[in-house]
Design a protein around this motif. Structure first.
Motif, PDB file in Angstrom:
ATOM      1  N   GLU A  18       0.831  -1.214   0.000  1.00 45.26           N
ATOM      2  CA  GLU A  18       0.000   0.000   0.000  1.00 45.26           C
ATOM      3  C   GLU A  18       0.861   1.259   0.000  1.00 45.26           C
ATOM      4  O   GLU A  18       0.550   2.249  -0.677  1.00 45.26           O
ATOM      5  N   LEU A  19       1.950   1.231   0.788  1.00 47.33           N
ATOM      6  CA  LEU A  19       2.814   2.418   0.873  1.00 47.33           C
ATOM      7  C   LEU A  19       3.501   2.676  -0.465  1.00 47.33           C
ATOM      8  O   LEU A  19       3.579   3.823  -0.929  1.00 47.33           O
ATOM      9  N   SER A  24       4.104   5.790  -5.443  1.00 49.80           N
ATOM     10  CA  SER A  24       4.103   5.880  -6.910  1.00 49.80           C
ATOM     11  C   SER A  24       3.071   6.885  -7.396  1.00 49.80           C
ATOM     12  O   SER A  24       3.330   7.647  -8.333  1.00 49.80           O
ATOM     13  N   ARG A  25       1.911   6.882  -6.743  1.00 47.94           N
ATOM     14  CA  ARG A  25       0.850   7.819  -7.134  1.00 47.94           C
ATOM     15  C   ARG A  25       1.362   9.255  -7.020  1.00 47.94           C
ATOM     16  O   ARG A  25       1.149  10.071  -7.919  1.00 47.94           O
ATOM     17  N   VAL A  26       2.082   9.549  -5.944  1.00 45.28           N
ATOM     18  CA  VAL A  26       2.591  10.916  -5.761  1.00 45.28           C
ATOM     19  C   VAL A  26       3.693  11.219  -6.778  1.00 45.28           C
ATOM     20  O   VAL A  26       3.690  12.276  -7.413  1.00 45.28           O
ATOM     21  N   MET A 242       1.566   8.702   2.625  1.00 41.88           N
ATOM     22  CA  MET A 242       1.945   7.632   3.556  1.00 41.88           C
ATOM     23  C   MET A 242       0.977   7.610   4.750  1.00 41.88           C
ATOM     24  O   MET A 242       0.531   6.559   5.196  1.00 41.88           O
ATOM     25  N   LEU A 243       0.668   8.808   5.243  1.00 40.05           N
ATOM     26  CA  LEU A 243      -0.194   8.908   6.428  1.00 40.05           C
ATOM     27  C   LEU A 243      -1.623   8.465   6.134  1.00 40.05           C
ATOM     28  O   LEU A 243      -2.300   7.923   7.011  1.00 40.05           O
TER      29      LEU A 243
END
Ligand SMILES: *Cc1c(COP(=O)(O)O)cnc(C)c1O
Length: 370
Positions: A18-19, A24-26, A242-243
């Motif tokens: 998930e992290l 990658s999305r960012v 991340m949060l």
């Protein structure tokens, strides 16, 4: 292998896919500061706490500092005003106060809960007192009923240092909603930890939120127009992403911390180890599990020989630090005794049952007694 005090690798390994997807999305978005991830995290964290506004900032110290600075810009606080603060806290609580030309008035804790003692707070209120800044130390909510009553009776601000208390709850309310505003830290080792520095201020006060939103961003609401001499203290998109992953797991992690604490409290039986006292079960989010011993150095050495890591939070109280020479002579005997006796045992959401039993056995065999 030693039982680690806290393995951040183990904590984050459980969410590695998930992290990585969020990172990658960012990376792919091409937008890294003050974007959609931050806005989404702020909405989600405000909802989690049960508050109106959450504003991401660079770290927990800045969250506390910007709250006080916001109240100064609003004319609620002025240079030289006194802020009542627990004497036994991490230095950041004091730094936020003195960075704003305010005066910290350290008050002793209850030695069994470690939290600021409301009766001593009342005795410390004077003509220059303008705010109380309790810390939910080690993850346990301070006595917010009594402190809230004192604050309203004396017309004081109540600002929570909630840096250790994400997820602590009382009567359906979470840390961060008991006062006028609260500061949270997302330092990697905190209950809700980023993969770097981060923080947030939470408030139900629209005016304060407007001021802090500008103050964290060069004092500007409109790009290149500056209302105040502000700061650059923002929560990066990558950390917000991340949060968001970790926030979804926070309640599960806090319940795991609660079961570890429960097991410690049942299992550790030793006449020279004093266990922490808990009010309402849910009001403790167990950032740290802190015991006391008049033979701390010997206990720590024994645990280490048994392969159990431990730490001291904190070895020197703020008023005894070189940074606060002007406070050296303030008599705070309870605080000084606690700093000589406290010892933090391994605690975290990734600690398994075997490790917990090893810690208990190591404690119970201290000095050959059980
Ligand atoms: C961690 C902490 C802070 C400061 O948070 P940072 O993100 O490290 O700046 C403030 N107060 C307390 C009680 C803390 O534990």
């Amino acid at each position: 292998m030693d039982v680690p005090f806290l393995s951040l690798r183990d904590v984050n390994a459980r969410y590695v896919d998930e992290l990585k997807a969020a990172a990658s999305r960012v990376i792919d978005s091409g937008w890294y500061v003050m974007g959609d991830e931050l806005v989404a995290f702020e909405r989600e964290f405000a909802a989690y706490c049960g508050s109106t506004h959450a504003l991401g900032v660079g770290n927990g110290l800045d969250a506390l500092s910007l709250i006080l600075r916001g109240y100064k810009e609003m004319g609620v606080l002025r240079d030289g005003d006194e802020v009542i603060v627990p004497a036994n806290t991490f230095i950041a609580t004091f730094l936020a106060i003195t960075a704003n030309q305010l005066v910290p008035v350290p008050v002793e804790p209850d030695p069994f809960t470690f939290n600021i003692d409301p009766e001593r707070v009342e005795a410390a209120i004077g003509p220059r007192t303008r705010a109380i800044m309790p810390v939910h130390l080690y993850g346990q909510l301070a006595d917010m009923d009594s402190l809230g009553a004192l604050a309203s009776q004396h017309g004081l601000l109540l600002i929570e240092d909630a840096a250790q208390a994400h997820g602590a709850r009382r009567n359906g309310r979470r840390a961060g909603t008991f006062g006028h505003a609260a500061g949270f830290s997302f330092f990697p080792a905190k209950n809700l930890g980023a993969l770097g520095d981060g923080g947030a201020m939470v408030t139900g006060d629209d005016e304060l939120a407007t001021h802090v939103a500008a103050l964290r961003n060069y004092g500007s609401e409109v790009k290149y127009h500056h209302l105040y001499q502000g700061f650059n203290s923002r929560l990066d998109e990558i950390q917000a992403a991340m949060l968001r992953v970790k926030l979804a797991h926070l309640d599960d992690e806090v319940s795991r911390r609660r079961s570890v604490a429960q097991r410690y409290r049942e299992g550790i039986r030793h006449e020279r180890i004093v266990l922490p006292q808990v009010g309402v079960e849910e009001s403790h989010a167990w950032h740290l599990f802190v015991v006391r011993s008049s033979q701390r150095a010997e206990l720590q050495r024994h645990l280490s020989l048994q392969g159990v890591q431990s730490q001291v939070h904190y070895p020197v109280p703020p008023h005894r630090q070189p940074a606060y020479a002007s406070l050296h002579d303030v008599p705070l005997p309870i605080t000084e005794q606690l700093h000589n006796e406290v010892l933090s045992l391994p605690m975290g959401p990734a600690l398994d049952d075997d490790a917990v039993e090893r810690v208990i056995d190591a404690c119970n065999t201290f000095g050959g007694m059980s």
